[in-house]
Design a protein around this motif. Structure first.
Motif, PDB file in Angstrom:
ATOM      1  N   SER A 136      67.149 -16.646 -47.333  1.00 50.43           N
ATOM      2  CA  SER A 136      66.923 -17.369 -46.076  1.00 50.43           C
ATOM      3  C   SER A 136      68.214 -17.548 -45.276  1.00 50.43           C
ATOM      4  N   TRP A 137      69.369 -17.559 -45.930  1.00 49.27           N
ATOM      5  CA  TRP A 137      70.635 -17.754 -45.225  1.00 49.27           C
ATOM      6  C   TRP A 137      71.117 -16.489 -44.524  1.00 49.27           C
ATOM      7  N   LEU A 138      70.495 -15.364 -44.819  1.00 48.23           N
ATOM      8  CA  LEU A 138      70.936 -14.090 -44.252  1.00 48.23           C
ATOM      9  C   LEU A 138      70.144 -13.779 -42.994  1.00 48.23           C
ATOM     10  N   GLN A 139      70.846 -13.653 -41.870  1.00 48.84           N
ATOM     11  CA  GLN A 139      70.193 -13.371 -40.599  1.00 48.84           C
ATOM     12  C   GLN A 139      70.959 -12.257 -39.900  1.00 48.84           C
ATOM     13  N   ASP A 140      70.252 -11.154 -39.659  1.00 50.43           N
ATOM     14  CA  ASP A 140      70.930 -10.042 -39.000  1.00 50.43           C
ATOM     15  C   ASP A 140      70.793 -10.150 -37.488  1.00 50.43           C
ATOM     16  N   ILE A 141      71.436  -9.258 -36.789  1.00 50.64           N
ATOM     17  CA  ILE A 141      71.414  -9.274 -35.331  1.00 50.64           C
ATOM     18  C   ILE A 141      70.062  -8.811 -34.812  1.00 50.64           C
ATOM     19  N   GLY A 142      69.407  -7.931 -35.516  1.00 53.08           N
ATOM     20  CA  GLY A 142      68.108  -7.435 -35.092  1.00 53.08           C
ATOM     21  C   GLY A 142      68.205  -6.021 -34.547  1.00 53.08           C
ATOM     22  N   ASP A 143      67.054  -5.456 -34.251  1.00 55.26           N
ATOM     23  CA  ASP A 143      67.004  -4.098 -33.718  1.00 55.26           C
ATOM     24  C   ASP A 143      66.992  -4.145 -32.199  1.00 55.26           C
ATOM     25  N   PHE A 144      67.874  -3.426 -31.607  1.00 55.97           N
ATOM     26  CA  PHE A 144      67.894  -3.322 -30.159  1.00 55.97           C
ATOM     27  C   PHE A 144      68.605  -2.031 -29.778  1.00 55.97           C
ATOM     28  N   SER A 145      68.349  -1.603 -28.569  1.00 55.10           N
ATOM     29  CA  SER A 145      69.045  -0.424 -28.059  1.00 55.10           C
ATOM     30  C   SER A 145      69.437  -0.695 -26.614  1.00 55.10           C
ATOM     31  N   ILE A 146      70.450  -0.009 -26.183  1.00 61.18           N
ATOM     32  CA  ILE A 146      70.943  -0.154 -24.821  1.00 61.18           C
ATOM     33  C   ILE A 146      70.689   1.158 -24.091  1.00 61.18           C
ATOM     34  N   SER A 147      70.147   1.052 -22.894  1.00 61.11           N
ATOM     35  CA  SER A 147      69.833   2.251 -22.139  1.00 61.11           C
ATOM     36  C   SER A 147      70.161   2.035 -20.669  1.00 61.11           C
ATOM     37  N   THR A 148      70.567   3.109 -20.028  1.00 61.01           N
ATOM     38  CA  THR A 148      70.774   3.072 -18.578  1.00 61.01           C
ATOM     39  C   THR A 148      69.706   3.898 -17.862  1.00 61.01           C
ATOM     40  N   ASP A 149      68.755   4.427 -18.641  1.00 60.99           N
ATOM     41  CA  ASP A 149      67.669   5.215 -18.061  1.00 60.99           C
ATOM     42  C   ASP A 149      66.657   4.263 -17.427  1.00 60.99           C
ATOM     43  N   GLY A 150      66.409   4.434 -16.145  1.00 63.60           N
ATOM     44  CA  GLY A 150      65.512   3.552 -15.413  1.00 63.60           C
ATOM     45  C   GLY A 150      64.096   3.534 -15.958  1.00 63.60           C
ATOM     46  N   ASN A 151      63.592   4.698 -16.390  1.00 66.07           N
ATOM     47  CA  ASN A 151      62.233   4.766 -16.928  1.00 66.07           C
ATOM     48  C   ASN A 151      62.101   3.961 -18.219  1.00 66.07           C
ATOM     49  N   ILE A 207      63.888   1.384 -19.074  1.00 67.02           N
ATOM     50  CA  ILE A 207      63.993  -0.034 -18.724  1.00 67.02           C
ATOM     51  C   ILE A 207      62.664  -0.536 -18.176  1.00 67.02           C
ATOM     52  N   VAL A 208      62.055   0.213 -17.266  1.00 69.81           N
ATOM     53  CA  VAL A 208      60.773  -0.186 -16.686  1.00 69.81           C
ATOM     54  C   VAL A 208      59.691  -0.227 -17.762  1.00 69.81           C
ATOM     55  N   ASN A 209      59.666   0.768 -18.650  1.00 69.86           N
ATOM     56  CA  ASN A 209      58.689   0.774 -19.738  1.00 69.86           C
ATOM     57  C   ASN A 209      58.864  -0.425 -20.658  1.00 69.86           C
ATOM     58  N   ALA A 210      60.107  -0.784 -20.950  1.00 67.52           N
ATOM     59  CA  ALA A 210      60.356  -1.948 -21.800  1.00 67.52           C
ATOM     60  C   ALA A 210      59.883  -3.230 -21.122  1.00 67.52           C
ATOM     61  N   ILE A 211      60.101  -3.337 -19.825  1.00 70.65           N
ATOM     62  CA  ILE A 211      59.641  -4.522 -19.090  1.00 70.65           C
ATOM     63  C   ILE A 211      58.121  -4.596 -19.091  1.00 70.65           C
ATOM     64  N   HIS A 212      57.445  -3.475 -18.834  1.00 68.88           N
ATOM     65  CA  HIS A 212      55.979  -3.463 -18.837  1.00 68.88           C
ATOM     66  C   HIS A 212      55.428  -3.791 -20.228  1.00 68.88           C
ATOM     67  N   GLU A 213      56.066  -3.261 -21.255  1.00 71.92           N
ATOM     68  CA  GLU A 213      55.640  -3.551 -22.624  1.00 71.92           C
ATOM     69  C   GLU A 213      55.778  -5.045 -22.933  1.00 71.92           C
ATOM     70  N   LYS A 214      56.871  -5.634 -22.498  1.00 68.18           N
ATOM     71  CA  LYS A 214      57.084  -7.058 -22.715  1.00 68.18           C
ATOM     72  C   LYS A 214      56.061  -7.894 -21.951  1.00 68.18           C
ATOM     73  N   ILE A 215      55.757  -7.506 -20.724  1.00 69.83           N
ATOM     74  CA  ILE A 215      54.756  -8.221 -19.924  1.00 69.83           C
ATOM     75  C   ILE A 215      53.391  -8.154 -20.606  1.00 69.83           C
ATOM     76  N   GLU A 216      53.019  -6.989 -21.103  1.00 70.75           N
ATOM     77  CA  GLU A 216      51.734  -6.849 -21.790  1.00 70.75           C
ATOM     78  C   GLU A 216      51.690  -7.690 -23.059  1.00 70.75           C
ATOM     79  N   THR A 217      52.762  -7.656 -23.827  1.00 72.65           N
ATOM     80  CA  THR A 217      52.813  -8.426 -25.065  1.00 72.65           C
ATOM     81  C   THR A 217      52.713  -9.920 -24.792  1.00 72.65           C
ATOM     82  N   GLU A 218      53.477 -10.395 -23.829  1.00 75.13           N
ATOM     83  CA  GLU A 218      53.443 -11.817 -23.500  1.00 75.13           C
ATOM     84  C   GLU A 218      52.114 -12.202 -22.861  1.00 75.13           C
TER      85      GLU A 218
END
Length: 108
Positions: free
Chosen positions: A71-86, A88-99
């Motif tokens: 329980s004391w071990l906490q990682d940073i998590g999975d993430f990626s960085i992108s400058t591709d506009g598509n 970024i837009v897909n990630a935003i739409h996915e987040k909107i759908e999930t929420e």
């Protein structure tokens, strides 16, 4: 970072607090040996806590833990960085759908 993470990742926030407080004491001395020691310990300890130890428990999960790691071990998590506009837009739409699914009314 301590204040930001203190609400969600308490143990990781304490690691950041330890790095900050130790740097506040050691860095103003101006001693190059203490600076090198602090950098080695903080970078090595941070890399161990946030990357190497979580990878170890991912490969060798604990049997008596709910998620396979202590329980004391906490990682940073999975993430990626992108400058591709598509991407970024897909990630935003996915987040909107999930929420949006979280707030849909359930039929009773």
């Amino acid at each position: 970072m301590f204040v930001v993470w203190s609400c969600t990742r308490t143990y990781a926030a304490l690691v950041f607090l330890l790095i900050s407080v130790s740097g506040s004491f050691l860095l103003p001395t101006g001693n190059p040996i203490l600076l090198l020691l602090w950098m080695t310990v903080t970078f090595g300890g941070g890399a161990a806590y946030f990357w190497f130890v979580p990878d170890h428990y991912q490969k060798n999960p604990l049997k008596d833990s709910a998620n396979g790691k202590p329980s004391w071990l906490q990682d940073i998590g999975d993430f990626s960085i992108s400058t591709d506009g598509n991407e970024i837009v897909n990630a935003i739409h996915e987040k909107i759908e999930t929420e949006g699914k979280r707030f849909k009314k359930e039929k009773v």
